[in-house]
Design a protein around this motif. Structure first.
Motif, PDB file in Angstrom:
ATOM      1  N   ALA B 345      76.192  -6.466  37.819  1.00  0.00           N
ATOM      2  CA  ALA B 345      75.823  -5.385  36.910  1.00  0.00           C
ATOM      3  C   ALA B 345      76.390  -5.596  35.510  1.00  0.00           C
ATOM      4  O   ALA B 345      75.889  -5.016  34.553  1.00  0.00           O
ATOM      5  CB  ALA B 345      76.306  -4.045  37.466  1.00  0.00           C
ATOM      6  N   ILE B 346      77.421  -6.431  35.392  1.00  0.00           N
ATOM      7  CA  ILE B 346      78.065  -6.580  34.077  1.00  0.00           C
ATOM      8  C   ILE B 346      77.121  -7.234  33.053  1.00  0.00           C
ATOM      9  O   ILE B 346      76.830  -6.636  32.031  1.00  0.00           O
ATOM     10  CB  ILE B 346      79.406  -7.315  34.220  1.00  0.00           C
ATOM     11  CG1 ILE B 346      80.357  -6.412  35.002  1.00  0.00           C
ATOM     12  CG2 ILE B 346      79.991  -7.671  32.882  1.00  0.00           C
ATOM     13  CD1 ILE B 346      81.488  -7.151  35.635  1.00  0.00           C
ATOM     14  N   PRO B 347      76.608  -8.445  33.328  1.00  0.00           N
ATOM     15  CA  PRO B 347      75.627  -8.987  32.371  1.00  0.00           C
ATOM     16  C   PRO B 347      74.375  -8.128  32.295  1.00  0.00           C
ATOM     17  O   PRO B 347      73.742  -8.041  31.248  1.00  0.00           O
ATOM     18  CB  PRO B 347      75.306 -10.379  32.909  1.00  0.00           C
ATOM     19  CG  PRO B 347      75.798 -10.409  34.301  1.00  0.00           C
ATOM     20  CD  PRO B 347      76.897  -9.398  34.402  1.00  0.00           C
ATOM     21  N   THR B 461      85.172 -10.752  27.527  1.00  0.00           N
ATOM     22  CA  THR B 461      86.598 -11.048  27.716  1.00  0.00           C
ATOM     23  C   THR B 461      87.470 -10.209  26.796  1.00  0.00           C
ATOM     24  O   THR B 461      88.486  -9.664  27.221  1.00  0.00           O
ATOM     25  CB  THR B 461      86.886 -12.533  27.442  1.00  0.00           C
ATOM     26  OG1 THR B 461      85.699 -13.260  27.631  1.00  0.00           O
ATOM     27  CG2 THR B 461      87.943 -13.068  28.338  1.00  0.00           C
ATOM     28  N   MET B 462      87.070 -10.101  25.536  1.00  0.00           N
ATOM     29  CA  MET B 462      87.935  -9.437  24.577  1.00  0.00           C
ATOM     30  C   MET B 462      87.904  -7.916  24.725  1.00  0.00           C
ATOM     31  O   MET B 462      88.910  -7.261  24.517  1.00  0.00           O
ATOM     32  CB  MET B 462      87.540  -9.787  23.127  1.00  0.00           C
ATOM     33  CG  MET B 462      87.466 -11.265  22.839  1.00  0.00           C
ATOM     34  SD  MET B 462      88.942 -12.142  23.323  1.00  0.00           S
ATOM     35  CE  MET B 462      89.929 -11.856  21.877  1.00  0.00           C
ATOM     36  N   GLU B 463      86.735  -7.359  25.058  1.00  0.00           N
ATOM     37  CA  GLU B 463      86.647  -5.897  25.045  1.00  0.00           C
ATOM     38  C   GLU B 463      86.763  -5.275  26.429  1.00  0.00           C
ATOM     39  O   GLU B 463      87.554  -4.377  26.633  1.00  0.00           O
ATOM     40  CB  GLU B 463      85.370  -5.462  24.345  1.00  0.00           C
ATOM     41  CG  GLU B 463      85.407  -5.943  22.909  1.00  0.00           C
ATOM     42  CD  GLU B 463      84.273  -5.416  22.069  1.00  0.00           C
ATOM     43  OE1 GLU B 463      83.860  -4.279  22.294  1.00  0.00           O
ATOM     44  OE2 GLU B 463      83.804  -6.158  21.184  1.00  0.00           O
ATOM     45  N   ILE B 467      90.651  -3.907  29.444  1.00  0.00           N
ATOM     46  CA  ILE B 467      90.684  -2.705  30.279  1.00  0.00           C
ATOM     47  C   ILE B 467      90.807  -3.091  31.756  1.00  0.00           C
ATOM     48  O   ILE B 467      91.601  -2.525  32.505  1.00  0.00           O
ATOM     49  CB  ILE B 467      89.404  -1.868  30.059  1.00  0.00           C
ATOM     50  CG1 ILE B 467      89.357  -1.407  28.610  1.00  0.00           C
ATOM     51  CG2 ILE B 467      89.365  -0.688  31.001  1.00  0.00           C
ATOM     52  CD1 ILE B 467      88.048  -0.785  28.225  1.00  0.00           C
ATOM     53  N   ILE B 468      90.017  -4.100  32.156  1.00  0.00           N
ATOM     54  CA  ILE B 468      90.048  -4.525  33.553  1.00  0.00           C
ATOM     55  C   ILE B 468      91.451  -4.994  33.923  1.00  0.00           C
ATOM     56  O   ILE B 468      91.997  -4.629  34.960  1.00  0.00           O
ATOM     57  CB  ILE B 468      89.024  -5.658  33.794  1.00  0.00           C
ATOM     58  CG1 ILE B 468      87.609  -5.165  33.481  1.00  0.00           C
ATOM     59  CG2 ILE B 468      89.098  -6.160  35.224  1.00  0.00           C
ATOM     60  CD1 ILE B 468      86.587  -6.261  33.398  1.00  0.00           C
ATOM     61  N   LEU B 469      92.061  -5.775  33.042  1.00  0.00           N
ATOM     62  CA  LEU B 469      93.402  -6.295  33.298  1.00  0.00           C
ATOM     63  C   LEU B 469      94.403  -5.153  33.459  1.00  0.00           C
ATOM     64  O   LEU B 469      95.190  -5.127  34.411  1.00  0.00           O
ATOM     65  CB  LEU B 469      93.811  -7.228  32.157  1.00  0.00           C
ATOM     66  CG  LEU B 469      95.190  -7.856  32.272  1.00  0.00           C
ATOM     67  CD1 LEU B 469      95.275  -8.714  33.525  1.00  0.00           C
ATOM     68  CD2 LEU B 469      95.496  -8.702  31.047  1.00  0.00           C
ATOM     69  N   ALA B 470      94.329  -4.189  32.536  1.00  0.00           N
ATOM     70  CA  ALA B 470      95.279  -3.073  32.578  1.00  0.00           C
ATOM     71  C   ALA B 470      95.143  -2.299  33.891  1.00  0.00           C
ATOM     72  O   ALA B 470      96.140  -2.003  34.559  1.00  0.00           O
ATOM     73  CB  ALA B 470      95.044  -2.144  31.391  1.00  0.00           C
ATOM     74  N   LEU B 471      93.903  -1.997  34.280  1.00  0.00           N
ATOM     75  CA  LEU B 471      93.706  -1.212  35.495  1.00  0.00           C
ATOM     76  C   LEU B 471      94.047  -2.016  36.748  1.00  0.00           C
ATOM     77  O   LEU B 471      94.518  -1.464  37.739  1.00  0.00           O
ATOM     78  CB  LEU B 471      92.273  -0.680  35.549  1.00  0.00           C
ATOM     79  CG  LEU B 471      91.977   0.376  34.477  1.00  0.00           C
ATOM     80  CD1 LEU B 471      90.517   0.756  34.484  1.00  0.00           C
ATOM     81  CD2 LEU B 471      92.834   1.616  34.680  1.00  0.00           C
ATOM     82  N   MET B 613      82.466  -0.277  34.915  1.00  0.00           N
ATOM     83  CA  MET B 613      82.807   0.900  34.108  1.00  0.00           C
ATOM     84  C   MET B 613      83.293   0.496  32.726  1.00  0.00           C
ATOM     85  O   MET B 613      82.933   1.110  31.723  1.00  0.00           O
ATOM     86  CB  MET B 613      83.870   1.738  34.820  1.00  0.00           C
ATOM     87  CG  MET B 613      83.330   2.449  36.049  1.00  0.00           C
ATOM     88  SD  MET B 613      84.565   3.512  36.817  1.00  0.00           S
ATOM     89  CE  MET B 613      84.728   4.820  35.606  1.00  0.00           C
ATOM     90  N   ALA B 614      84.097  -0.561  32.674  1.00  0.00           N
ATOM     91  CA  ALA B 614      84.620  -1.006  31.380  1.00  0.00           C
ATOM     92  C   ALA B 614      83.477  -1.477  30.476  1.00  0.00           C
ATOM     93  O   ALA B 614      83.473  -1.210  29.269  1.00  0.00           O
ATOM     94  CB  ALA B 614      85.632  -2.132  31.584  1.00  0.00           C
TER      95      ALA B 614
END
Lengths: 71, 648
Positions: B345-347, B461-463, B467-471, B613-614
């Protein structure tokens, strides 16, 4: 007669576009009243049609094509 | 100095932008809207200039939300005295149409440079432009004749820009009053356009030499838009793309995970044991790996999408599909993002940028996560193998395969259903227009394709990646920490068990991990929600697995294997057999047809993916839409799973 009735490869001359938005939009795309167009493609099941005007091939929904009156 | 790049769609503007700026590009949004703003830098005589790429338009007057960006920018330019240069790229085959946009901009006192592009194709179309005559007509505008695809004329363009940057000359060539009308003032726009086109036609008669050429009759379009072959070809192309994305992306994905495991192992050896080591090796590194692991899929999918777009096929596919998706409030352009979502779903959500209408774009973006993505496959296959018997249905069809197909179908049908409801509920704020030029087929331009891939990966990766990393770190902490005393007691009890004494070192480690997970905050979460998920046929173990698979759906399988590692009764069986043997205290099977189907249906609907979600947040500019998706799809998943558990 309107553009939707022109068969594929059929040529027609645009007489009137009775919708201000469409008329302006098409004019900006180089489709002016009096231009000769050739219908090139028709999508199945009442989908859009495409016509060639000059060197560009423009596709438009059938309901919008109804507003394009041709000779 | 700011150099502003304008041009009609399909005039080769992006090719020219890539030619000038190379990889010195930045992608962002225009203020207030999610319309892509690309800026890049290039130098002339060691002075750096900024090139701003505006969406392709036929006129300065907007006919869609995307085009409004150009209108707003021009209004702003008119009120500012800052030096600038405007560049209009004109497709030589459609000279008069391109010059129309040029005339609108030149009249607004903007120093202009004119690029006559795709001169090779014009020659084939029997069109020759007499440059000297044109220069004579447009005395104050430097003109560059180019074929940007092969880089021809780049120096001419740089010279033209250098001249205009120095001279700053503008001229109202067509003697038309330089006012900007309101976007809805169609009558005034039309009158203005008619006058301009008359002068342009006269100018063209003096500078353009047309030769009758036999129009090439392409049989290809007949096949591609045929009521049967057209759809068959489209389906085949998609099938090839999916197969390629699945098979090709698995190697780099495995590679990325392997590399990060190795790094984590080396760090574990270097860094002293403790919280920091644990955070680094089990929290941050897997988190980064969990972001990077999406890149092969994003890259491959956008490689194919860009290939279809650049070659001209995509416009035919949009033409073919428009009628089929319109009842659902979508546009022919929605089809590729939706189908891409079956890979990931991301792309898919990132690809909704191509949809010009805001409402149609929102609907497409909203329902995209319901298409079953590749991360659901491990979940589906595990559960199918546990609860669906290996039988043939009606003697021919494999029952397990049929169930897998039904799950995909359920996703597609619900996506269309929700789209239909949204279509009825949402007001159309702007016209749904579909007036699109279908470009001629041309060989794809590799620089454009790789620039698209690079840009999409960078944005992800940048945006979204941050968020993904933090969560990920938050979920790591929840699954690794819990009440200290309780955890110590649990481990002590485990060590007192008879089976523990008999087990080897590896089994002991696995049992300890399972007990620790059970007594972590995530384990507490699983146990707390057990009453809520019991009506669906799940226990706290599945609760933990659902909670942790929020990082990525396939984590469900990994978590279950950790939990079931500690299970005296199940011994050394594989996960599948363990699940089949899992019993309720009363002796009945835990994974029955009812609870299995309920769980699969839950995964069809639930938005169990932080990354999606991100990305949805990034593409809509706020958390509103992703949170709405999360809540709605969780409700839907719960209800549907409950119904399934009751029925089966």
């Amino acid at each position: 007669m309107n553009l939707t009735l022109v068969p594929i490869s059929g040529k027609a001359k645009i007489k009137e576009i009775n919708h201000p938005f469409l008329r302006t939009k098409l004019l900006e795309m180089g489709v002016a009243l009096g231009n000769e167009v050739t219908v090139t493609m028709r999508a199945p099941f009442g989908g859009p049609i495409a016509f060639r005007c000059g060197n560009s091939n423009i596709s438009i929904r059938l309901e919008d094509a109804h507003h394009i009156l041709v000779n | 100095m700011n150099i502003l790049l304008f041009g009609n769609p399909n005039c080769g503007k992006s090719t020219l932008f890539n030619l000038l700026t190379g990889l010195r590009q930045k992608v962002g949004n225009f203020p207030g809207v999610t319309v892509e703003k690309k800026t890049g830098t290039f130098s002339i005589h060691e002075i750096t200039h900024t090139l701003i790429d505006y969406p392709g338009v036929y006129s300065i007057y907007p006919k869609s939300q995307e085009e409004l960006v150009v209108y707003d920018a021009i209004k702003e330019l008119q009120s500012s005295a800052e030096p600038r240069v405007g560049v209009v790229v004109v497709d030589a085959s459609n000279f008069e149409r391109g010059l129309f946009l040029f005339s609108q901009l030149a009249d607004l006192d903007i120093p202009m440079v004119l690029v006559i592009n795709m001169i090779d194709l014009a020659g084939r179309n029997g069109i020759a432009i007499q440059l000297d005559a044109l220069k004579n007509e447009l005395k104050h505008t430097p003109i560059a004749v180019m074929n940007a695809r092969v880089g021809l004329g780049k120096n001419r363009l740089l010279d033209a820009l250098a001249q205009q940057i120095k001279e700053q000359k503008s001229e109202n060539y067509f003697g038309i009053n330089p006012t900007i009308f309101e976007p809805e003032a169609f009558e005034q726009q039309e009158a203005d356009a008619t006058k301009r086109q008359q002068s342009i036609r006269k100018l063209a008669e003096r500078v353009v030499v047309k030769k009758e050429v036999q129009a090439q009759k392409s049989k290809l379009d007949w096949w591609l838009t045929h009521p049967v072959f057209g759809y068959v070809i489209f389906a085949l192309i998609l099938l090839v793309i999916f197969q390629a994305v699945f098979t090709l992306s698995s190697y780099p994905m495995d590679g990325i995970e392997w590399v990060f495991q190795q790094i984590a192992m080396h760090f574990a050896a270097w860094v002293p044991e403790g919280v920091f080591q644990d955070l680094l090796c089990s929290g941050i590194l897997p988190g980064i790996s969990g972001v990077l692991v999406f890149i092969p899929q994003i890259g491959l999918l956008f490689f194919f999408i860009a290939l279809l777009e650049d070659s001209g096929y995509l416009a035919r596919a949009v033409f073919l599909m428009d009628r089929l998706v319109r009842p659902f409030g979508m546009n022919g352009r929605s089809v590729v993002p939706l189908l891409s979502s079956m890979a990931c779903a991301i792309p898919g959500i990132m690809a909704t940028r191509g949809i010009p209408n805001a409402k149609e774009r929102l609907i497409t973006l909203f329902v995209a996560p319901l298409m079953s993505c590749s991360a659901r496959i491990p979940v589906y296959t595990l559960l199918i193998s546990v609860v669906i018997p290996k039988q043939r249905f009606l003697g021919v069809v494999q029952l397990q395969g049929l169930v897998l197909f039904a799950l995909y179908l359920l996703g597609i049908i619900s996506a269309l259903g929700i789209a239909f409801v949204m279509h009825r509920m949402l007001k159309q704020t702007t016209r749904s227009i579909y007036i699109m030029e279908i470009p001629d087929f041309k060989p794809p331009h590799w620089r454009n394709i790789f620039s698209t891939i690079f840009e999409k990966i960078k944005v992800f990766t940048m945006e979204a990646g941050v968020i993904i990393l933090a969560l990920s770190i938050v979920i790591w902490a929840l699954s690794n920490y819990g009440p200290t005393e309780e955890r110590a007691n649990a481990v002590r009890e485990l060590k007192a068990e008879a089976t523990y004494a008999k087990a080897n070192a590896k089994e002991r480690n696995q049992s300890e991990a399972a007990v620790l997970l059970e007594h972590s905050y995530l384990g507490k979460f699983g146990k707390t929600i057990e009453p809520a998920i019991a009506p669906l046929g799940y226990d706290w173990k599945i609760g933990i697995a659902i909670g942790s698979s929020f990082l990525a759906r396939e984590v469900f399988v990994g978590t279950l294997s950790t939990i079931y590692a500690h299970d005296e009764a199940s011994g050394n069986f594989r996960l599948r057999e363990k699940l089949m043997r899992e019993m309720h205290p009363d002796g009945s099977k835990k994974f029955t047809l009812a609870s299995g189907v309920s769980l699969m249906v839950f995964y069809v609907f639930a938005l169990q993916c932080l990354s999606t979600m991100a990305v949805a947040r990034r593409e809509t500019g706020s958390w509103k839409i992703p949170i709405l998706q999360l809540v709605l799809y969780a409700t839907l998943a719960y209800t549907a799973a409950w119904c399934c558990f009751q029925i089966f």
